[in-house]
Structure formats: structure tokens, C-alpha cells
Write an enzyme that holds these catalytic residues in place. Structure first.
Site, PDB file in Angstrom:
ATOM      1  N   TRP A 206       0.841  -1.270  -0.074  1.00 49.94           N
ATOM      2  CA  TRP A 206      -0.041  -0.111  -0.045  1.00 49.94           C
ATOM      3  C   TRP A 206       0.858   1.026   0.002  1.00 49.94           C
ATOM      4  O   TRP A 206       0.310   2.569  -0.175  1.00 49.94           O
ATOM      5  CB  TRP A 206      -0.761   0.094   1.250  1.00 49.94           C
ATOM      6  N   ASN A 207       2.152   1.090   0.176  1.00 49.69           N
ATOM      7  CA  ASN A 207       3.074   2.507   0.232  1.00 49.69           C
ATOM      8  C   ASN A 207       3.036   3.218  -0.954  1.00 49.69           C
ATOM      9  O   ASN A 207       3.016   4.430  -0.628  1.00 49.69           O
ATOM     10  CB  ASN A 207       4.312   2.408   0.954  1.00 49.69           C
ATOM     11  N   LYS A 230      -2.984  -8.768  -7.576  1.00 49.10           N
ATOM     12  CA  LYS A 230      -3.636  -8.468  -6.036  1.00 49.10           C
ATOM     13  C   LYS A 230      -3.195  -7.290  -5.641  1.00 49.10           C
ATOM     14  O   LYS A 230      -1.906  -7.104  -4.927  1.00 49.10           O
ATOM     15  CB  LYS A 230      -3.516  -9.744  -5.264  1.00 49.10           C
ATOM     16  N   THR A 231      -4.041  -6.259  -5.469  1.00 51.50           N
ATOM     17  CA  THR A 231      -3.516  -5.010  -4.710  1.00 51.50           C
ATOM     18  C   THR A 231      -3.711  -4.948  -3.179  1.00 51.50           C
ATOM     19  O   THR A 231      -4.273  -5.959  -2.875  1.00 51.50           O
ATOM     20  CB  THR A 231      -4.335  -3.979  -5.325  1.00 51.50           C
ATOM     21  N   ALA A 232      -3.224  -4.021  -2.730  1.00 47.15           N
ATOM     22  CA  ALA A 232      -3.369  -4.154  -1.295  1.00 47.15           C
ATOM     23  C   ALA A 232      -4.682  -3.554  -0.649  1.00 47.15           C
ATOM     24  O   ALA A 232      -5.181  -2.752  -1.208  1.00 47.15           O
ATOM     25  CB  ALA A 232      -2.222  -3.154  -0.684  1.00 47.15           C
ATOM     26  N   GLU A 306      10.404  -8.513  -2.808  1.00 46.69           N
ATOM     27  CA  GLU A 306      11.192  -7.130  -2.153  1.00 46.69           C
ATOM     28  C   GLU A 306      10.338  -6.789  -0.884  1.00 46.69           C
ATOM     29  O   GLU A 306       9.204  -6.732  -0.562  1.00 46.69           O
ATOM     30  CB  GLU A 306      10.745  -6.117  -3.200  1.00 46.69           C
ATOM     31  N   LEU A 307      11.067  -6.998   0.061  1.00 48.24           N
ATOM     32  CA  LEU A 307      10.639  -7.072   1.431  1.00 48.24           C
ATOM     33  C   LEU A 307      11.245  -5.752   2.195  1.00 48.24           C
ATOM     34  O   LEU A 307      11.365  -4.778   1.784  1.00 48.24           O
ATOM     35  CB  LEU A 307      11.296  -8.546   2.332  1.00 48.24           C
ATOM     36  N   GLY A 308      11.315  -6.115   3.698  1.00 45.78           N
ATOM     37  CA  GLY A 308      11.742  -4.968   4.774  1.00 45.78           C
ATOM     38  C   GLY A 308      12.762  -4.679   4.772  1.00 45.78           C
ATOM     39  O   GLY A 308      13.703  -5.245   4.020  1.00 45.78           O
ATOM     40  N   CYS A 340      10.327   0.800   2.570  1.00 44.01           N
ATOM     41  CA  CYS A 340      10.920  -0.415   2.920  1.00 44.01           C
ATOM     42  C   CYS A 340      12.449   0.036   2.880  1.00 44.01           C
ATOM     43  O   CYS A 340      13.239  -0.709   3.830  1.00 44.01           O
ATOM     44  CB  CYS A 340      10.752  -1.510   1.812  1.00 44.01           C
ATOM     45  N   PHE A 388      -0.623   3.121  12.616  1.00 44.79           N
ATOM     46  CA  PHE A 388      -0.551   4.158  13.601  1.00 44.79           C
ATOM     47  C   PHE A 388      -0.278   3.623  14.691  1.00 44.79           C
ATOM     48  O   PHE A 388       0.510   4.194  15.592  1.00 44.79           O
ATOM     49  CB  PHE A 388      -1.768   5.031  13.607  1.00 44.79           C
ATOM     50  N   GLU A 389      -0.846   2.615  15.251  1.00 50.91           N
ATOM     51  CA  GLU A 389      -0.667   2.165  16.589  1.00 50.91           C
ATOM     52  C   GLU A 389       0.443   1.350  16.703  1.00 50.91           C
ATOM     53  O   GLU A 389       1.184   1.406  17.739  1.00 50.91           O
ATOM     54  CB  GLU A 389      -1.798   1.229  16.931  1.00 50.91           C
ATOM     55  N   GLU A 437      11.772  -2.719  11.702  1.00 51.81           N
ATOM     56  CA  GLU A 437      11.385  -1.927  10.744  1.00 51.81           C
ATOM     57  C   GLU A 437      10.028  -1.021  11.284  1.00 51.81           C
ATOM     58  O   GLU A 437       8.854  -1.636  11.559  1.00 51.81           O
ATOM     59  CB  GLU A 437      10.701  -2.674   9.513  1.00 51.81           C
TER      60      GLU A 437
HETATM   61  P1  ADP Z   1       1.832  -4.739   5.885  1.00 49.46           P
HETATM   62  O1  ADP Z   1       2.012  -5.511   7.064  1.00 49.46           O
HETATM   63  O2  ADP Z   1       2.708  -3.583   5.443  1.00 49.46           O
HETATM   64  O3  ADP Z   1       0.517  -4.478   5.133  1.00 49.46           O
HETATM   65  P2  ADP Z   1       2.082  -7.202   4.020  1.00 49.46           P
HETATM   66  O4  ADP Z   1       3.440  -7.900   3.755  1.00 49.46           O
HETATM   67  O5  ADP Z   1       1.113  -8.004   4.928  1.00 49.46           O
HETATM   68  O6  ADP Z   1       2.411  -5.695   4.356  1.00 49.46           O
HETATM   69  O7  ADP Z   1       1.102  -6.766   2.520  1.00 49.46           O
HETATM   70  C1  ADP Z   1       1.822  -6.679   1.477  1.00 49.46           C
HETATM   71  C2  ADP Z   1       0.728  -7.358   0.343  1.00 49.46           C
HETATM   72  O8  ADP Z   1       0.709  -8.932   0.935  1.00 49.46           O
HETATM   73  C3  ADP Z   1      -0.738  -7.010   0.476  1.00 49.46           C
HETATM   74  O9  ADP Z   1      -1.320  -6.836  -0.888  1.00 49.46           O
HETATM   75  C4  ADP Z   1      -1.499  -8.142   1.353  1.00 49.46           C
HETATM   76  O10 ADP Z   1      -2.786  -8.320   1.125  1.00 49.46           O
HETATM   77  C5  ADP Z   1      -0.570  -9.134   0.915  1.00 49.46           C
HETATM   78  N1  ADP Z   1      -0.787 -10.306   1.665  1.00 49.46           N
HETATM   79  C6  ADP Z   1      -0.850 -10.197   3.394  1.00 49.46           C
HETATM   80  N2  ADP Z   1      -0.923 -11.516   3.746  1.00 49.46           N
HETATM   81  C7  ADP Z   1      -0.780 -12.360   2.643  1.00 49.46           C
HETATM   82  C8  ADP Z   1      -0.815 -13.781   2.458  1.00 49.46           C
HETATM   83  N3  ADP Z   1      -0.950 -14.685   3.731  1.00 49.46           N
HETATM   84  N4  ADP Z   1      -0.712 -14.445   1.429  1.00 49.46           N
HETATM   85  C9  ADP Z   1      -0.545 -13.477   0.436  1.00 49.46           C
HETATM   86  N5  ADP Z   1      -0.635 -12.452   0.341  1.00 49.46           N
HETATM   87  C10 ADP Z   1      -0.551 -11.593   1.561  1.00 49.46           C
END
Ligand code: ADP
Length: 539
Positions: A206-207, A230-232, A306-308, A340, A388-389, A437
């Protein structure tokens, strides 16, 4: 130098215009739906939110070239981070919708025309898409700001234009992808074909919803693949509009399918689908581990991640302190600290430490926080109540562990998810705020004595995404560049993201590279073709 210029430009236009945390701070799907924020009292008043100069016209799933409701007919609210109120209700895709989308992408891949079209035709569609994005620049930016909370000027002047540049960059690659002729035993003619990998699943965060959309979609399309994106769940809106424009540009049905929905349902169904040939994911390290397992347990689809990060930002003793303060501030606070690669461990040499802390505090106090639609605002609200929390939890943990809270540390205003720019000094490596992070506007400043020490401490992290270095000494820059175990080192600049620069992480910050020429290999298969030579004597 070009990088430095870009970075200054970025800073200028901005001013003008978890691993261990999950156990400490509760997370949950419904947390983002929470409205009450009374727990955090406030001193400042928040003005009434500005009415966004855009309306939401598309809120459905995009499957096989058509807008459709979710099979379950369910919807979910997407929230305005300025208020916590619903902007729109969006179709909530789950496993059944992912099945439909994968079937459409499979058909579009197997039957064409997309992978079989000439590369030149694919390129023309991508270029037309870029032109349409340009035409809708401000509308896309307004939707992005409304859904995400980022400053409108940042979205309109930096992010949408960057997205457009990246799409043109990969359009340029479409007709330059080709294999090699390989020397082999003289009896054979051997060549490689670079073929699209097939049906690609892409999961984005979502960022930076539009930028992440473009980083994923553009190279995959240029290589001739079909996609399920798949969007956030926090920011579904801008990708739906962008995908609509891509179809207007001539994309055939089924080539790009967009499913809004939640991670454990839609996301997990995509990652574990047997008919998806490749998965590309951007998000948290914890979720990266989950999707990698899902891919392994299903059909062993290759995964790029691409992670944290917890990127070091190193200010050497010879640095121009005013410039270093500004750059370190930008490295951390850009996009509400929700990056990130944020420079989130600010290491400062002991000889300049006190001066740096004083100036970093003054700069944070000057940062303009408020409604992201207002001109001149540098910082909007955090994405949602959950983040936020989580950030407020880290701030409490910083205070409790003995770091000095120089400024900030509380919410801003009385509405929405705003947090005052926060600076901690006297931070120690073993504090949670120096290890995890935070993904928020919290700068942590640590002191170091010499290069060997700062190299050891900077590398003492599970993450390895980026690093910033401020120095005027070429030898120091060269030493740090080679010693830091990270995917990007920015010397005297930060967050320079040109389309051609590869981006990705060492260690638990990811696998594979996005952007640039390196990204193409994520979306291609290499086929060796061996033909006996009729007259090998002619060789
Ligand atoms: P954040 O904690 O910053 O929201 P996430 O890694 O949970 O980051 O989310 C990034 C993306 O991964 C989002 O599109 C979210 O819906 C998706 N996502 C979260 N959980 C899962 C899961 N178990 N399997 C596949 N996708 C996921």
C-alpha cells in the site's frame, strides 16, 4: 552527480509542494476498520479535510477485460487516512475470483494474442498507456493521495511521472528481448530463445500503489506474460483506474486481471495456485516467508521478493552537516516514513553527533504536517489505524528503553492517523527501535567512532535493502560501498529510483531485482534449441 541532482530535486519538490514487532503490537485485518483514536490525546486542532478533486468511478474486479463484482458479492470499505472514514466500497475478491482471474490469464496466454503478438505491437500498447497516464496524471495522483494519505504534490509531480517513465522504459525493452547463439560441439547449431514465463501472479503493498503497479506490470507485459495482480486492501483504487486506461490503450482481455481483496484470502489463493507460473511479491518480510512457503507447497513457482529493511544512513565526520541533516531527514521521513528502504538507522560520527542531533531535531520541528491535499505539505497521515498504533508502540518502546525523545512522539491533530515527526537520539543497537522496521516518521540517531565499527554495526541486521553514506572522501565512499551488504548504496543522495536502476535486497530484504535490465529475467524462461548441422565441415 546525476543522482545527487535528482535527489535534491526530489527533496525540493517535496518541500515546495517486522518481524519481532508482530508479537508486541497487535495486528489484524479488522484493525484498519477501527475508527476510534481517542486513546491518543491531542494538542493541535486539525482543519476540516479538503474535498478531493476526484471521484471514485471504478471499484470492481477486472477479470477478462470486464469489470465484475466479486463472486461472493462482498465488498469492503477503503478508508481515507485523513479521517478513517470510508471513501468507497470495493469488490472483495477471494479464492473463487482468483480462480476466475487465473483462468482468464491462462486463456490469454495459451490462446493469445498477447504472447504471440509482435513485440512491436506490445510496445505500441504500452506507449499508448503511458500517454493516457500522462493525460490522467492529476486524477491518478488525487486518487492515490485520497486512498493512501501521501502529499498530493508528491503523487502528482514525482510518483505518477516516475511511473510513466518506467512504463516507457519497459516499452522500449519489448522489442529488444532476444536470445543468443551459443558455441557448442561443432556438430550442432545451438541457440537460446527467451520466452515469457507464462501466467504471473503479482502481490503489491500500500505504500506506493501506482509505482508498485508499474514496477510489476510493465516488465511482465513487455516480456509477453499475462497477469493477475492483487492490490493491497488499504489502497485498491488507483490500480483499478490505471488498469482501465491500459485496456483503453488496447490491451487484449485477460492479459491483466486485477483483484482487490485481503492477503490471507485472495493473496494466499494466488500464491498457492497451481496454474500460476511465477509469483512476484512486495511487502513485509513475514508475509514474504508465507508466500514463499505457499509457492513451494503448491507448484514450486519461482518467486521474487522485495521485502522489509532497516537501512543504515551513515554520516561521516567530514560531511557537510547541513546537507547531511537534510538528506537524512528526507531518507527517513519521505512518504511518512513508509518506505521499505527508509534510512532508518542514522549513524553519525561522534565528532559531529551533537551538532547533527540538534539540527535534525530543528528540521523535524519544521516539517509541515497536515492535509495531504494542501499545498506545501510534506507529511500526511499514516496509512491506517493498525500502522498508527504500531508506530506509537515503537515510540513508547523507544522511551522505555532509555533513548532520548528529542521531538515528536505523539499524534498530530485530533482526526485521522497523523503522527508528529519524531526524533530519538542516544539510540543503542539493541533497542527495538534500532532493530525493527518501524515504517513511520521516527528517526533513530546512533553514534559511531570509526569506519570498521560502523561497517560491523550497519551490517548487523537481518535486512540488507539499502544504505546511505554522506562523505566527501572518495576512499571512505569506496570502502563503505564495498563493505555494506545491501542491494543499493546511495552516496551523497538517497531514494534515487530511476527506471534503469536495479532495486532489491540482500539477506531477508528479498530475492531478485526489480527495475532495469535485471528485472527482465524474472519474467522470462530460457529455452535452449539444438539443431544438428548438415555440413559441419564448413565451420
Ligand atoms: P503490511 O504488513 O505492510 O500490510 P503485508 O506484507 O502484509 O504488508 O502486505 C503486502 C501485500 O501482501 C498486501 O497486498 C497483502 O494483502 C498481501 N498479503 C498479506 N498476507 C498475505 C498472505 N498470507 N498471502 C498472500 N498475500 C498476503
Amino acid at each position: 552527480m546525476a543522482s545527487l541532482r535528482m535527489c535534491r530535486q526530489l527533496s525540493r519538490s517535496l518541500t515546495s509542494a517486522s518481524a519481532s514487532a508482530s508479537s508486541l503490537f497487535s495486528r489484524g485485518r479488522n484493525a484498519s476498520l477501527s475508527r476510534g483514536i481517542g486513546k491518543y490525546s491531542t494538542a493541535a486542532a486539525v482543519e476540516n479535510p479538503i474535498s478531493p478533486p476526484v471521484s471514485v468511478n471504478y471499484n470492481q474486479l477486472l477479470i477478462d477485460g470486464k469489470f465484475v463484482n466479486a463472486a461472493s458479492e462482498r465488498t469492503f470499505p477503503t478508508l481515507d487516512p485523513r479521517t478513517g472514514d470510508a471513501i468507497a466500497h470495493v469488490a472483495e475478491g477471494d479464492a473463487e475470483d482468483i480462480n476466475r482471474a487465473v483462468a482468464a490469464a491462462r486463456k490469454a496466454f495459451d490462446e493469445g494474442p498477447w504472447p504471440k503478438m509482435t513485440a512491436y505491437e506490445r510496445q505500441k500498447i504500452l506507449l499508448r498507456f503511458a500517454d493516457l497516464l500522462e493525460k490522467h496524471n492529476d486524477e491518478l495522483a488525487a486518487l492515490e493521495t485520497w486512498d493512501n494519505g501521501k502529499p498530493y504534490e508528491q503523487a502528482a509531480k514525482i510518483e505518477v511521472p516516475m511511473m510513466i517513465r518506467l512504463i516507457r522504459y519497459y516499452a522500449g525493452w519489448a522489442d529488444k528481448i532476444h536470445g543468443l547463439t551459443v558455441p557448442a560441439d561443432g556438430q550442432y547449431h545451438v541457440q537460446t530463445l527467451h520466452e515469457p514465463i507464462g501466467v504471473v501472479g503479482q502481490i503489491i503493498p500500500w505504500n506506493f500503489p501506482l509505482l508498485m503497479f508499474s514496477w510489476k506490470v510493465a516488465p511482465a507485459l513487455a516480456c509477453g506474460n499475462t497477469i493477475i495482480l492483487k492490490t493491497a486492501e488499504q489502497t485498491p483504487l488507483s490500480a483499478i483506474l490505471a488498469s482501465k486506461l491500459l485496456h483503453e490503450a488496447g490491451l487484449p482481455p485477460g492479459v491483466l486481471n486485477v483483484v482487490s481483496g485481503f492477503g490471507p484470502t485472495a493473496g494466499a489463493a494466488l500464491a498457492s495456485h497451481m496454474d500460476v507460473d511465477k509469483l512476484a511479491f512486495t511487502g513485509s518480510t513475514n508475509t514474504g516467508k508465507v508466500v514463499l512457503q505457499l509457492a513451494a507447497k503448491s507448484n514450486l513457482k519461482p518467486v521474487t521478493l522485495e521485502l522489509g529493511g532497516k537501512s543504515p544512513f551513515i554520516v561521516c565526520e567530514d560531511a557537510d552537516i547541513d546537507k547531511a541533516v537534510e538528506l537524512a531527514h528526507f531518507a527517513l521521513f519521505f512518504n511518512q516514513g513508509q518506505c521499505c528502504c527508509a534510512g532508518s538507522r542514522t549513524f553519525v560520527h561522534e565528532r559531529v553527533y551533537d551538532e547533527f542531533v540538534e539540527k535534525a531535531k530543528a528540521r523535524a520541528l519544521k516539517r509541515t504536517v497536515g492535509d495531504p491535499f494542501k499545498g506545501g505539505i510534506e507529511q500526511g497521515p499514516q496509512i491506517d489505524m493498525e500502522q498508527f498504533e504500531k508506530i506509537m508502540g515503537y515510540i513508547r518502546s523507544g522511551v522505555e528503553s532509555g533513548a532520548t525523545l528529542e521531538t515528536g512522539g505523539e499524534r498530530f491533530g485530533n482526526k485521522g492517523y497523523y503522527i508528529k515527526p519524531t526524533v530519538f537520539s542516544n539510540v543503542k543497537d539493541d533497542m527495538l527501535i534500532a532493530k525493527d522496521e518501524i515504517f513511520g516518521p521516527v528517526q533513530t540517531i546512533l553514534k559511531f567512532k570509526d569506519l570498521d565499527e560502523v561497517i560491523r554495526r550497519a551490517n548487523a541486521s537481518h535486512y540488507g535493502l539499502g544504505a546511505g553514506v554522506v562523505t566527501q572522501d572518495l576512499d571512505t565512499a569506496n570502502t563503505l560501498t564495498r563493505a555494506l551488504r545491501v542491494g543499493t548504496v546511495w552516496i551523497n543522495c538517497f531514494d534515487v529510483f530511476d527506471a534503469a536502476i536495479p532495486f532489491g535486497g540482500y539477506k531477508m530484504s528479498g530475492q531478485g531485482r526489480e527495475k532495469g535490465i535485471y528485472c527482465l529475467s524474472n519474467y522470462l524462461q530460457v529455452k535452449a534449441v539444438v539443431t544438428p548441422l548438415k555440413n559441419p565441415a564448413w565451420l
